[in-house]
Design an enzyme around this catalytic site. Structure first.
Site, PDB file in Angstrom:
ATOM      1  N   ARG A  27      43.020  36.716  32.983  1.00  0.00           N
ATOM      2  CA  ARG A  27      42.527  37.608  34.051  1.00  0.00           C
ATOM      3  C   ARG A  27      43.187  37.312  35.392  1.00  0.00           C
ATOM      4  NH1 ARG A  27      36.113  38.179  32.439  1.00  0.00           N
ATOM      5  NH2 ARG A  27      36.423  40.010  31.140  1.00  0.00           N
ATOM      6  N   GLY A  57      36.340  40.923  24.985  1.00  0.00           N
ATOM      7  CA  GLY A  57      36.493  39.482  25.088  1.00  0.00           C
ATOM      8  C   GLY A  57      36.954  38.756  23.835  1.00  0.00           C
ATOM      9  N   GLY A  90      32.713  44.371  28.306  1.00  0.00           N
ATOM     10  CA  GLY A  90      31.680  45.380  28.498  1.00  0.00           C
ATOM     11  C   GLY A  90      32.234  46.648  29.116  1.00  0.00           C
TER      12      GLY A  90
END
Ligand code: AMP
Length: 389
Positions: free
Chosen positions: A34, A348, A371
Site C-alpha cells: 500500500r 486482502g 472491503g
C-alpha cells in the site's frame, strides 16, 4: 470523478488521504504494497511543485493516541521508497502543533501526520474535525482506495471543504474494477473463496448475472455443498444461508462450479492429518481445509479461454502451508492466462496469496482495497469516490 489533471496544485500545500493501513509487527512493516501504491500520486504532486501532507489511519485504536498504532514506521519506510526524507508529525492531526508544522513545509517537501483514527471524530465524520483537517491543505486529494468505502472525516468529510480530486491510485482502481462490471470481455470467469458466504453474498449476487462461470472455493463452498444435501463433517458453514445457497444454485445452475473433492484435516492446524475425500462425503470428525486435487485441475481448466477473470478469497486455509495448494494452483492458473485475459485480484487475503505465490507481477491488476473493492463490485457507489465528483 475529478482527477489530478483538473486540480490546481502548483505551489500548493496538498493534503492527501492515503491508505497506509499496513501490517506492522514489533515496529517492522510486513507488507509495504500500500505504501508503494501511493508513490505515483506523491511523485506527481512533487513534480507539480506542491508540498505534500499525507494522512492515513492505521488499525483500530478506538479514538485516542496509542503508540502501538503510530504511523512513524511508515514515514521511515516511505522515506526509503521515495528516496527523500519524509517529515513525521506525531501530534494529533487536529492540533495547533500539526497545523504549525505543516504550514512551515516548503514546495517539494513531504510530511506524514499521525494516525487520523486517534481523533474520536474521524469515524463519525465530525464537522469540527473536518474543518480542522481542512486547514492542513490548500487542496485535497483522495488516494486511499482501501478506505473509499468509509464516509469518514479524512475520506469524504474534508473533501467538501477544499478543492479536491481523486489521486492516481484511486483513479486506477475505479477504472480497473469498473471494467469488471461494465461490458467485460467474455468469457468472464469469477473465482470466489474465503471463509463465509455472508461476507460476499452481495458480490456473488451482483456478479452472477454477468459472468459465464463462478468458481466457489474456500470455506464458503461447504454451505453450498450442505445446501445440496452433502455431508460436510465439521467443515465451516452457515446454516442461515442454506436457503439462499439453494436459490442461487437453482437460478444459476449452469454457472456455479463447486469443488468436487476436498483436502480434509482432523484439526484446524498445519500439523493435522489429512485425506482427500469427495466434498459431499466428509467424515464426521474431519473438516474441509482446502479444495482437492481434482477441483484444482477443474478450476484451472475452467479458466482456460477466459477473457476476463476476477478472483477474491483463498481456496483454503492458506495460512497453513499444508492447505495452501488450492490457492496457489488458482493463483498460478490466473497468472498463466497472461496477456490473453484481463485478470484482476481483489481483496486482502487473495492479494497476500498471490504475493506469496510470486505470481502478482503476471496479472493485469492487483487491487489494494479489500472491503472497498468488494463494495464496488456489489454495485455500490463508494462515499469517497462520490465526494470526488
Ligand atoms: P476472506 O477474508 O473472507 O477472504 O477469508 C479469508 C479466510 O478464509 C482466510 O483466513 C482463510 O483461512 C479462510 N478460509 C478459507 N478456506 C477455509 C476453510 N475451508 N475453512 C476455514 N477457513 C477457511
Amino acid at each position: 470523478m475529478q482527477t489530478l489533471d483538473t486540480l490546481d496544485t502548483k505551489g500548493k500545500r496538498v493534503l492527501v488521504r492515503v491508505d497506509y493501513n499496513v501490517p506492522i509487527k514489533d515496529g517492522v512493516i510486513q507488507d509495504d504494497t500500500r505504501i508503494q501504491a501511493s508513490l505515483p500520486t506523491i511523485k506527481r504532486l512533487l513534480a507539480d511543485g506542491a508540498s505534500v501532507v499525507l494522512m492515513s489511519h492505521l488499525g483500530r485504536p478506538k479514538g485516542g493516541p496509542n503508540p502501538k498504532y503510530s504511523l512513524y514506521p511508515v514515514a521511515m519506510r516511505l522515506s526509503e521508497l521515495l528516496g527523500q526524507s519524509v517529515r513525521f508529525f506525531g501530534s494529533l492531526p487536529s492540533s495547533g502543533e500539526t497545523l504549525q508544522a505543516v504550514q512551515a513545509l516548503r514546495p517539494g517537501e513531504v510530511a506524514l501526520i499521525e494516525n487520523v483514527r486517534f481523533e474520536p471524530g474521524e469515524e463519525n465524520n465530525n464537522a469540527e474535525l473536518n474543518a480542522k483537517l481542512a486547514r492542513l491543505g490548500d487542496a485535497f486529494v483522495l488516494d486511499a482506495f482501501g478506505s473509499a468505502h468509509r464516509a469518514h472525516s479524512s475520506v469524504s468529510g474534508v473533501a467538501g471543504l477544499l478543492p479536491h480530486a481523486g489521486g492516481l491510485l484511486l483513479e486506477a482502481e475505479v477504472t480497473a474494477l469498473g471494467k469488471l462490471l461494465r461490458d467485460p470481455a467474455k468469457p468472464y470467469v469469477v473465482i470466489i473463496g474465503g471463509a463465509k458466504v455472508s461476507d460476499k453474498l452481495k458480490v456473488i449476487e451482483n456478479l452472477l448475472p454477468v459472468v459465464d462461470r463462478m468458481l466457489i472455493g474456500g470455506g464458503m463452498a461447504y454451505t453450498f455443498v450442505k445446501a445440496q444435501g452433502g455431508q460436510i463433517g465439521k467443515s465451516i458453514h452457515e446454516d442461515d444461508f442454506l436457503d439462499k445457497a439453494r436459490e442461487l444454485l437453482a437460478k444459476y445452475a449452469g454457472k456455479i462450479v463447486l469443488p468436487t473433492d476436498t483436502l480434509v484435516g482432523d484439526a484446524f492446524s498445519n500439523e493435522a492429518n489429512t485425506r482427500v475425500v469427495p466434498t459431499n462425503a466428509v467424515p464426521g470428525d474431519w473438516e474441509g481445509m482446502d479444495i482437492g486435487p481434482d477441483s484444482q485441475r477443474a478450476f484451472v481448466a475452467a479458466l482456460q479461454g477466459a477473457k476476463t477473470v476476477f478472483w477474491n478469497g483463498p481456496m483454503g486455509v492458506f495460512e497453513f502451508g499444508k492447505f495452501a495448494g488450492g490457492t496457489n494452483a488458482v493463483a498460478k492458473g490466473v497468472a498463466d492466462l497472461g496477456s490473453g485475459a484481463y485478470t484482476v485480484i481483489g481483496g486482502g487475503d487473495s492479494v497476500s496469496a498471490i504475493n506469496k505465490s510470486g505470481q502478482a507481477g503476471r496479472v493485469s491488476f492487483v487491487s489494494t482495497g479489500g472491503g472497498a473493492s468488494l463494495e464496488l463490485l456489489e454495485g455500490k457507489t463508494l462515499p469517497g469516490v462520490e465526494a470526488m465528483a
